[in-house]
Design a protein around this motif. Structure first.
Motif, PDB file in Angstrom:
ATOM      1  N   SER A  49       0.719  -1.247   0.003  1.00 54.66           N
ATOM      2  CA  SER A  49       0.058  -0.144   0.004  1.00 54.66           C
ATOM      3  C   SER A  49       0.919   1.317   0.072  1.00 54.66           C
ATOM      4  O   SER A  49       2.041   1.387   0.447  1.00 54.66           O
ATOM      5  CB  SER A  49      -0.903   0.162   1.265  1.00 54.66           C
ATOM      6  N   THR A  58      -4.304   7.061  -1.659  1.00 54.52           N
ATOM      7  CA  THR A  58      -4.012   5.639  -1.376  1.00 54.52           C
ATOM      8  C   THR A  58      -4.295   4.688  -2.481  1.00 54.52           C
ATOM      9  O   THR A  58      -4.810   4.671  -3.268  1.00 54.52           O
ATOM     10  CB  THR A  58      -4.656   5.286  -0.089  1.00 54.52           C
ATOM     11  N   TYR A  60      -3.375   0.301  -3.093  1.00 49.71           N
ATOM     12  CA  TYR A  60      -3.487  -0.950  -2.405  1.00 49.71           C
ATOM     13  C   TYR A  60      -3.271  -1.965  -3.669  1.00 49.71           C
ATOM     14  O   TYR A  60      -3.647  -2.079  -4.624  1.00 49.71           O
ATOM     15  CB  TYR A  60      -4.665  -1.144  -1.900  1.00 49.71           C
ATOM     16  N   THR A  69      -5.984  -1.114   5.351  1.00 46.54           N
ATOM     17  CA  THR A  69      -6.323   0.445   5.192  1.00 46.54           C
ATOM     18  C   THR A  69      -4.775   1.190   5.770  1.00 46.54           C
ATOM     19  O   THR A  69      -4.410   1.049   6.697  1.00 46.54           O
ATOM     20  CB  THR A  69      -7.472   0.998   6.024  1.00 46.54           C
ATOM     21  N   SER A  71      -3.132   4.866   6.345  1.00 42.88           N
ATOM     22  CA  SER A  71      -3.479   6.372   7.064  1.00 42.88           C
ATOM     23  C   SER A  71      -2.440   6.950   7.576  1.00 42.88           C
ATOM     24  O   SER A  71      -1.507   6.437   7.750  1.00 42.88           O
ATOM     25  CB  SER A  71      -4.867   6.232   7.894  1.00 42.88           C
ATOM     26  N   GLN A  82      -3.627  -0.475   9.005  1.00 44.98           N
ATOM     27  CA  GLN A  82      -4.571  -1.308   9.475  1.00 44.98           C
ATOM     28  C   GLN A  82      -4.799  -2.571   8.774  1.00 44.98           C
ATOM     29  O   GLN A  82      -5.430  -2.571   7.732  1.00 44.98           O
ATOM     30  CB  GLN A  82      -5.840  -0.380  10.064  1.00 44.98           C
TER      31      GLN A  82
END
Length: 126
Positions: A49, A58, A60, A69, A71, A82
């Protein structure tokens, strides 16, 4: 170059969650693209990511889309990954990477970042 430090790895059962952190001293991570990679034993390093500077767009890998995720907390100068619904095939050493030359995530999977963290082990096993 950036001095990156990962933390948050560990042993988790399939279906569980972990949150990895990537922090830096002396540099403001919001100014640069920061990517996560992983490498499992006997396998090539894989881009997982990436989060771009500024707007935080973002990207992925297909293998983690919908489960992971990325961040950024600008106040803590930290980028997070995450990881939910973990699978045994997610087992790997995870690295964060970046440098002062890359601001966007296009092609992050093959970008030769100049700074890498030391890595943190993630093991998904029952």
């Amino acid at each position: 170059q950036l001095q990156l430090v990962e933390s948050g790895g560990g042993l988790v059962q399939p279906g569980g969650s972990l949150r990895l952190s990537c922090s830096a001293s002396r540099f403001t991570l919001n100014y640069y693209a920061i990517a996560w990679f992983r490498q499992a034993p006997g396998k090539e390093r894989e881009g997982v990511s990436c989060i771009s500077s500024g707007s935080g767009k973002t990207n992925y890998a297909d293998s983690v889309l919908g489960r992971f995720t990325i961040s950024r907390d600008n106040a803590k100068n930290t980028v997070y990954l995450q990881m939910n619904s973990l699978k045994p095939e997610d087992t790997a050493v995870y690295y964060c990477a970046g440098d002062t030359y890359h601001y966007y995530c296009s092609g992050y999977e093959s970008t030769p970042y100049g700074s890498w963290g030391q890595g943190t082990q993630v093991t998904v096993s029952s």
